[in-house]
Design a protein around this motif. Structure first.
Motif, mmCIF file in Angstrom:
data_model
loop_
_atom_site.group_PDB
_atom_site.id
_atom_site.type_symbol
_atom_site.label_atom_id
_atom_site.label_comp_id
_atom_site.label_asym_id
_atom_site.label_seq_id
_atom_site.Cartn_x
_atom_site.Cartn_y
_atom_site.Cartn_z
ATOM 1 N N SER A 197 0.490 -1.207 0.146
ATOM 2 C CA SER A 197 -0.164 -0.051 0.120
ATOM 3 C C SER A 197 0.389 1.237 -0.106
ATOM 4 O O SER A 197 0.274 2.503 -0.212
ATOM 5 C CB SER A 197 -0.896 0.060 0.887
ATOM 6 O OG SER A 197 -0.298 0.009 2.690
ATOM 7 N N LYS A 207 -5.026 7.788 -0.583
ATOM 8 C CA LYS A 207 -4.738 7.118 0.307
ATOM 9 C C LYS A 207 -3.828 8.630 1.298
ATOM 10 O O LYS A 207 -4.585 8.968 2.013
ATOM 11 C CB LYS A 207 -4.462 5.488 1.176
ATOM 12 C CG LYS A 207 -4.723 5.887 2.544
ATOM 13 C CD LYS A 207 -4.455 4.333 2.917
ATOM 14 C CE LYS A 207 -3.580 3.052 1.942
ATOM 15 N NZ LYS A 207 -3.768 2.327 2.675
ATOM 16 N N PRO A 209 -2.463 11.675 1.060
ATOM 17 C CA PRO A 209 -3.890 12.933 1.547
ATOM 18 C C PRO A 209 -4.246 12.832 2.255
ATOM 19 O O PRO A 209 -4.973 13.994 3.509
ATOM 20 C CB PRO A 209 -4.229 13.818 -0.477
ATOM 21 C CG PRO A 209 -3.522 12.955 -0.769
ATOM 22 C CD PRO A 209 -2.973 11.193 0.011
ATOM 23 N N LYS A 210 -5.077 11.919 2.555
ATOM 24 C CA LYS A 210 -6.024 11.634 3.673
ATOM 25 C C LYS A 210 -5.621 10.834 5.567
ATOM 26 O O LYS A 210 -6.358 10.487 5.674
ATOM 27 C CB LYS A 210 -6.922 10.652 3.494
ATOM 28 C CG LYS A 210 -7.625 11.599 2.414
ATOM 29 C CD LYS A 210 -9.324 10.267 1.286
ATOM 30 C CE LYS A 210 -9.881 10.974 0.547
ATOM 31 N NZ LYS A 210 -11.077 10.013 0.525
ATOM 32 N N LEU A 211 -4.707 10.796 4.880
ATOM 33 C CA LEU A 211 -4.170 10.509 6.695
ATOM 34 C C LEU A 211 -4.205 11.795 7.480
ATOM 35 O O LEU A 211 -4.171 12.779 7.631
ATOM 36 C CB LEU A 211 -2.191 9.716 6.709
ATOM 37 C CG LEU A 211 -1.829 9.400 6.137
ATOM 38 C CD1 LEU A 211 -0.763 8.412 5.337
ATOM 39 C CD2 LEU A 211 -2.519 7.848 5.926
ATOM 40 N N PRO A 212 -4.799 10.927 8.785
ATOM 41 C CA PRO A 212 -4.782 11.879 9.743
ATOM 42 C C PRO A 212 -3.952 13.016 10.146
ATOM 43 O O PRO A 212 -3.871 13.971 10.879
ATOM 44 C CB PRO A 212 -5.824 11.257 10.646
ATOM 45 C CG PRO A 212 -5.195 9.542 10.767
ATOM 46 C CD PRO A 212 -4.814 9.709 9.123
#
Lengths: 255, 255
Positions: A197, A207, A209-212
DNA sequence: AAAATAGTGTCTATGAGACACTATAAA
DNA sequence: TTTATAGTGTCTCATAGACACTATTTT
């Protein structure tokens, strides 16, 4: 000094595994090749008083004796500064090595630390009276060298901790500039982690850009971009203060 | 002994935070109430030679001086056996406390460990010449007690490590019998972790059987069940050898 | 029958993973 | 126009979470 009839240690030392990720230019508008390296020193033949040095000529982790007025962490900090001119980095303790026969001079306890240094910070490294040479090695190179004391074991352990921390904490940020592009983050992660991944571009670019714990950088209300590694301007990101916490009871299930 | 002109430590000690989860019966056919507790000793007024003891009367972690023929981990093992009669448990090192002023007797370095003990193992605990009392406390009780040296800090740190290990490793198995029922696992996890996917019955009972590191117990080709905590027979499970590895780069994303 | 624990059925929304596709800029 | 990086569109399948429901046994 004996206290309550117990023998006290003959020495208390602090060793530091200094890691860095080097970037080799790989042509214009291409992400550089990144490699994990460790900094080792070659032990001098004799110390500053001219006495022959223990384990002379072998490669070793930088470090030395802890003063009775400081903790081993503080010792690690100033040893690192003395030997590389680097300060202000987050040094992490990861283990204690106190096997009675690990050092022929006596019962010498070592606390092991690791630190992530920026490549530039190590560029002006210098040898001291303790070290006749100081160099960066890839991990594969390092474990083939003649290493002093139990430093082979300490390096193995440090690697395991750095992998764990890279997977579980935002450690990657210490290998990156403040504002970075997704391919840089991907390159750093791939020097240490092996996960489809991360290595699959489509998955990672979707994925990440959306990591917290990362956010897009803006400037004057505009998304800030850079084309330092590409012809297409790429979005810049930075780490936020968010501290992620994962659990094995919340992971992928078996088929 | 002085080596290379450096002062050596005045003592090298090993302390152990012993945790257990107690189970209080809560009526027939109901899961017991589980609580995380820590074992502390009350320091004697004087040592075995009759000299007044440092920090006497305060509560402390069990531990003591490390012999020059052993590592601090080995010291932790035999101290624990001496003081509780317990052996064979997996003791884990989690930190070094070497602040020069942490102990008024001199420069005394402590390695801190933690261990998970079964409740039964601590039932036949006994006091020694070092301890006038030895008791189990909940965490809230413990941090309100007068604690010796920097043991308050060590307990805080130990708790943080046990939470991390409970979330990231199969640590929970050391709090459970070999064969356990899902509600037991849930009870253990909830003493330390706070997560709706664990506390919500429907979610937990559906997900847990599929976790890659536990498996259903069978007997003579039949699924083995128990009704120790319920009228309905419940499936028994055990931990497998699988070591899970999670990553923050593979977790839930932000909205 | 009532009560309590141990699950399962089913729906919806979201995400993972794969693959093809578009967008941008340099040479 | 070609090439290389940086993404996005869209499809399928799996899973999380919520809520109602069934199953089993004791009292």
């Amino acid at each position: 000094m004996k206290l309550n009839g117990f023998i006290t240690p003959d020495g208390y030392t602090s060793d530091i595994a200094v890691f860095t990720i080097t970037s080799e230019p790989n042509g214009d508008h291409k992400p550089p090749l990144k490699k994990l390296k460790i900094m080792l020193i070659k032990r001098s033949e004799s110390d500053h008083e001219g006495n022959p040095n223990m384990e002379a000529g072998k490669w070793a982790l930088p470090g030395g004796f802890v003063r009775s007025t400081e903790t081993s962490l503080q010792a690690a900090e100033h040893k690192l500064e003395e030997e590389t001119g680097v300060s202000g980095l987050r040094i992490k303790h990861f283990g204690t090595y106190d096997s009675p026969n690990r050092d022929k001079r006596g019962w010498i306890i070592s606390n092991a630390h690791y630190v992530i240094a920026k490549e530039e910070a190590l560029r002006n490294r210098k040898t001291t009276y303790d070290a006749s040479d100081i160099q960066l090695f890839t991990i594969n190179e390092a474990i083939c060298l003649p290493l002093a004391f139990d430093h082979r074991q300490i390096i193995d352990d440090a690697l395991w901790f750095i992998k764990k921390d890279m997977a579980l904490t935002t450690l990657a940020q210490h290998f990156l500039p403040e504002e970075f592009v997704l391919s840089e983050l991907q390159g750093v992660l791939l020097t240490i982690l092996d996960d489809s991944s991360i290595s699959t571009d489509a998955a990672f670019f979707r994925k990440a850009p959306k990591l917290p714990f990362i956010e897009a950088v803006t400037e004057n209300g505009q998304l800030k971009k850079s084309n330092r590694y590409s012809k297409t301007p790429a979005q810049l990101y930075r780490f936020t203060d968010f501290q992620p916490m994962v659990s094995i009871y919340n992971q992928k299930l078996k088929g």
